[in-house]
Scaffold this active site. Sequence first.
Site, mmCIF file in Angstrom:
data_model
loop_
_atom_site.group_PDB
_atom_site.id
_atom_site.type_symbol
_atom_site.label_atom_id
_atom_site.label_comp_id
_atom_site.label_asym_id
_atom_site.label_seq_id
_atom_site.Cartn_x
_atom_site.Cartn_y
_atom_site.Cartn_z
ATOM 1 N N ASP A 14 0.940 -1.148 0.161
ATOM 2 C CA ASP A 14 0.028 0.136 -0.216
ATOM 3 C C ASP A 14 0.827 1.234 -0.112
ATOM 4 O O ASP A 14 1.422 1.762 1.078
ATOM 5 C CB ASP A 14 -1.024 -0.176 1.311
ATOM 6 C CG ASP A 14 -1.915 1.234 1.286
ATOM 7 O OD1 ASP A 14 -2.362 1.478 0.182
ATOM 8 O OD2 ASP A 14 -2.167 1.762 2.405
ATOM 9 N N GLU A 74 -1.165 -1.518 -4.661
ATOM 10 C CA GLU A 74 -2.224 -0.724 -5.152
ATOM 11 C C GLU A 74 -2.131 0.361 -5.842
ATOM 12 O O GLU A 74 -1.075 1.136 -5.496
ATOM 13 C CB GLU A 74 -2.902 -0.291 -3.601
ATOM 14 C CG GLU A 74 -4.595 0.164 -3.755
ATOM 15 C CD GLU A 74 -5.053 0.392 -2.371
ATOM 16 O OE1 GLU A 74 -6.409 -0.103 -2.566
ATOM 17 O OE2 GLU A 74 -4.425 0.573 -1.540
ATOM 18 N N ASP A 147 -2.999 0.724 7.147
ATOM 19 C CA ASP A 147 -2.044 0.735 6.213
ATOM 20 C C ASP A 147 -1.462 -0.896 6.072
ATOM 21 O O ASP A 147 -1.323 -1.488 4.969
ATOM 22 C CB ASP A 147 -0.796 1.428 6.366
ATOM 23 C CG ASP A 147 -1.064 2.952 6.733
ATOM 24 O OD1 ASP A 147 -1.566 3.562 5.498
ATOM 25 O OD2 ASP A 147 -0.598 3.769 7.413
#
Length: 171
Positions: A14, A74, A147
């Site tokens: 992420d 992502e 996260d």
Amino acid sequence: MPFGESLMRVLGVDPGTFKMGVGVVEYLRSEYRVVHFTVLNAPRSKDLPHRLHILFNQLSDIVDIWKPTELAIEEPFAGRNIRASMAIGHAQALAMLTASITGIEVSTYAPRSVKQAVTDYGGSSKEQVQDMVSILLNIAPRDLSSDAADALAVAICHINSSHAQQITMTE
């Protein structure tokens, strides 16, 4: 060999330039197993190039230690804050570079696809993703930051996508 018969170890990322969620998930014989998750940090007092260098070194260490076979990232959310989106794009590029240097295959996923893969709803909240990841990987919710949960969700999304792709190819 059928999907899931050989070990798949995915590093989910992420991306962020202050905090970068990372999580390593193994998949074997239809079972997910969390191997490692954390949040990499770069000091806000440093400028962007220095933060990226710090994150690169930390991510490289994760790759060296856990030896993922694939990396899933992502994609940046294209929001109204173009400056923030650009910074996240830099962090995404850093993760891609880390994978490329070590010969790891890279896949990217839109935030909506990641949420869909984990919660069955592409408009899920961060909390819903975090809750579902903790259930799927048997992690106590108090031990999982948003996260890290997002990074693990990206890894799960990649595993699911790879499985679906193999099913489609064998039909």
